[in-house]
Every structure is written in structure tokens, then in C-alpha cells.
Design an enzyme around this catalytic site. Structure first.
Site, mmCIF file in Angstrom:
data_model
loop_
_atom_site.group_PDB
_atom_site.id
_atom_site.type_symbol
_atom_site.label_atom_id
_atom_site.label_comp_id
_atom_site.label_asym_id
_atom_site.label_seq_id
_atom_site.Cartn_x
_atom_site.Cartn_y
_atom_site.Cartn_z
ATOM 1 N N GLY A 102 0.760 -1.248 0.000
ATOM 2 C CA GLY A 102 0.000 0.000 0.000
ATOM 3 C C GLY A 102 0.787 1.292 0.000
ATOM 4 O O GLY A 102 0.302 2.317 -0.475
ATOM 5 N N VAL A 116 -10.991 2.849 2.364
ATOM 6 C CA VAL A 116 -10.536 3.770 1.318
ATOM 7 C C VAL A 116 -9.594 3.066 0.343
ATOM 8 O O VAL A 116 -8.908 2.100 0.699
ATOM 9 C CB VAL A 116 -9.859 5.025 1.915
ATOM 10 C CG1 VAL A 116 -10.883 5.902 2.631
ATOM 11 C CG2 VAL A 116 -8.718 4.659 2.858
ATOM 12 N N ASP A 152 -4.885 1.595 10.864
ATOM 13 C CA ASP A 152 -6.280 1.283 11.171
ATOM 14 C C ASP A 152 -6.351 0.842 12.647
ATOM 15 O O ASP A 152 -6.502 1.666 13.535
ATOM 16 C CB ASP A 152 -6.732 0.202 10.183
ATOM 17 C CG ASP A 152 -8.201 -0.162 10.271
ATOM 18 O OD1 ASP A 152 -8.905 0.390 11.116
ATOM 19 O OD2 ASP A 152 -8.660 -1.012 9.478
ATOM 20 N N GLU A 180 4.018 4.082 6.126
ATOM 21 C CA GLU A 180 2.802 3.259 5.986
ATOM 22 C C GLU A 180 1.761 4.006 5.165
ATOM 23 O O GLU A 180 1.711 5.238 5.205
ATOM 24 C CB GLU A 180 2.198 3.009 7.378
ATOM 25 C CG GLU A 180 2.406 1.619 7.937
ATOM 26 C CD GLU A 180 1.528 0.558 7.295
ATOM 27 O OE1 GLU A 180 1.223 0.644 6.090
ATOM 28 O OE2 GLU A 180 1.158 -0.389 7.996
ATOM 29 N N ARG A 190 -5.833 0.390 -6.708
ATOM 30 C CA ARG A 190 -4.567 0.875 -6.151
ATOM 31 C C ARG A 190 -4.028 2.096 -6.893
ATOM 32 O O ARG A 190 -3.360 2.936 -6.319
ATOM 33 C CB ARG A 190 -3.496 -0.214 -6.263
ATOM 34 C CG ARG A 190 -3.274 -0.960 -5.009
ATOM 35 C CD ARG A 190 -2.015 -1.795 -5.110
ATOM 36 N NE ARG A 190 -2.203 -3.059 -4.432
ATOM 37 C CZ ARG A 190 -2.234 -3.215 -3.110
ATOM 38 N NH1 ARG A 190 -2.068 -2.194 -2.318
ATOM 39 N NH2 ARG A 190 -2.415 -4.406 -2.577
HETATM 40 P P1 IMP Z 1 -3.854 -2.156 10.962
HETATM 41 O O1 IMP Z 1 -2.877 -3.226 11.288
HETATM 42 O O2 IMP Z 1 -5.264 -2.548 11.340
HETATM 43 O O3 IMP Z 1 -3.481 -0.787 11.483
HETATM 44 O O4 IMP Z 1 -3.948 -2.064 9.397
HETATM 45 C C1 IMP Z 1 -2.964 -1.565 8.618
HETATM 46 C C2 IMP Z 1 -3.051 -2.104 7.209
HETATM 47 O O5 IMP Z 1 -4.390 -2.457 6.843
HETATM 48 C C3 IMP Z 1 -2.665 -1.047 6.219
HETATM 49 O O6 IMP Z 1 -1.290 -1.077 5.953
HETATM 50 C C4 IMP Z 1 -3.486 -1.430 4.993
HETATM 51 O O7 IMP Z 1 -2.790 -2.387 4.222
HETATM 52 C C5 IMP Z 1 -4.711 -2.067 5.534
HETATM 53 N N1 IMP Z 1 -5.866 -1.152 5.595
HETATM 54 C C6 IMP Z 1 -6.521 -0.723 6.693
HETATM 55 N N2 IMP Z 1 -7.544 0.085 6.386
HETATM 56 C C7 IMP Z 1 -7.534 0.176 5.038
HETATM 57 C C8 IMP Z 1 -8.367 0.903 4.076
HETATM 58 O O8 IMP Z 1 -9.309 1.622 4.406
HETATM 59 N N3 IMP Z 1 -8.029 0.736 2.779
HETATM 60 C C9 IMP Z 1 -6.996 -0.039 2.350
HETATM 61 N N4 IMP Z 1 -6.192 -0.705 3.200
HETATM 62 C C10 IMP Z 1 -6.469 -0.605 4.530
#
Ligand code: IMP
Length: 177
Positions: free
Chosen positions: A44, A153, A103, A99, A165
Site C-alpha cells: 500500500g 478507502v 487502522d 505506511e 490501487r
Molecule cells: P492495521 O494493522 O489494522 O493498522 O492495518 C494496517 C493495514 O491495513 C494497512 O497497511 C493497509 O494495508 C490495511 N488497511 C486498513 N484500512 C484500510 C483501508 O481503508 N483501505 C486499504 N487498506 C487498509
């Protein structure tokens, strides 16, 4: 998933202006430190990293790391898996993790712990997007582009099941689209 263009949440020009500001701030903060290694989190962050890194005015090198936690869904599995480690030696160097989005915070927490074991001089974090309402683990994000709501998103590197993407802006999709 439909191929209709997702509605705009953050426009191309808003992203460009914010990336420029972040680059200015990071360049100022690392001015006298030297030897910054940017670690982009695949997939991403690849577009954000490309734009951010080219606007920095300090010496920097690029590394990539790949992790997986969503496995083609919009709900985190909770477990972060290392898919590809950094290749270069980061011992004694200043590290900035780049990053796309934070999330729950689990990916960043995992990455910080993992990279700390490589003995860097410092670790800071930079995320283009942050969903503060979704936090499950508190992690310091030193540089944030935009805070957003809980919506899924896409665009500017981010996907939904590999779709969208390369959209030039950040758009919103409903996981059912
Ligand atoms: P976390 O570990 O829950 O903080 O998630 C982080 C990863 O989840 C990011 O690096 C993204 O790859 C993916 N991610 C979380 N929310 C989204 C979104 O809304 N769109 C696309 N990827 C997301």
C-alpha cells in the site's frame, strides 16, 4: 466489486500539498542526523513512499518490507504475518517506517517491535492516513497525512482486494461494492 470510480474523499491536489508539507517537516527534523532509511510497507505505501522520498532534501535510502493481515478482505485477521523482511542493514541507522494507513495499529506495532530487534539508532513512523476511531493498540505515529473516519478507502496505493490501487486520489468504497 463494480468498476465505477469511487467517490473522492481526498483529492489529488490535497494529497500533493500534504505530502510536500510532510517532506518539509521530515527534512527539517532529520537535518542534522544524517543517514535516514525509509522503510516502505508493501504494497500500500509504494506510491506515497515514491512521492515523499523524492521531496526530501536530506540524504536517504529506501528499503521495503511486506506484511499481510487482511488477506483480501476489509476485516483485519488480527494476526500480522511477515511476508518480506528488509534487505539492507539498518543497525545504528535512523529508520522512518512509511505506511499507507494505520487502522487498528496492529501492523505498526508489529513492525516497530520487529525492526527494533535489528538495532536501529531510532525508529519513527509516518502514515499518510490514520483511522483514529479504529484504534485497538496505541502506537506513536510521528507524521500523519490525514485523519479519516472508519470507511474503507482506496487509491494512491491502497486497495480493496487489489482493486483501485492506482487511482490518483483517495476514494471511499463500501466493502460490498
Ligand atoms: P492495521 O494493522 O489494522 O493498522 O492495518 C494496517 C493495514 O491495513 C494497512 O497497511 C493497509 O494495508 C490495511 N488497511 C486498513 N484500512 C484500510 C483501508 O481503508 N483501505 C486499504 N487498506 C487498509
Amino acid at each position: 466489486m463494480s468498476d465505477a470510480a469511487p467517490p473522492v474523499l481526498i483529492s489529488e491536489s490535497e494529497i500533493a500539498a500534504r505530502v510536500e508539507e510532510l517532506a518539509r517537516q521530515i527534512s527539517a527534523d532529520y537535518q542534522d542526523k544524517g543517514d535516514l532509511v525509509l522503510i516502505g510497507v508493501l504494497k500500500g505505501a509504494f506510491i506515497f513512499l515514491a512521492d515523499l522520498s523524492r521531496q526530501l532534501t536530506i540524504p536517504r535510502t529506501i528499503e521495503f518490507i511486506a506484511v499481510s493481515s487482511y488477506e483480501n478482505s476489509s476485516v483485519s485477521s488480527g494476526a500480522v504475518r511477515l511476508v518480506m523482511d528488509v534487505r539492507g542493514n539498518i543497525e545504528g541507522r535512523h529508520v522512518l517506517i512509511v505506511e499507507d494507513i494505520v487502522d487498528t495499529g496492529r501492523t505498526l506495532e508489529y513492525l516497530i517491535g520487529m525492526l527494533e530487534s535489528h538495532g536501529p539508532a531510532s525508529i519513527r513512523t509516518c502514515a499518510l492516513l490514520h483511522k483514529p476511531g479504529s484504534t485497538e493498540v496505541e502506537v506513536d505515529i510521528n507524521y500523519v497525512g490525514f485523519g479519516i473516519g472508519g470507511e474503507w478507502v482506496v487509491g494512491y496505493g491502497l486497495d480493496y482486494a487489489e482493486h483501485n490501487r492506482t487511482l490518483p486520489y483517495i476514494g471511499k468504497v463500501k466493502p460490498s461494492d
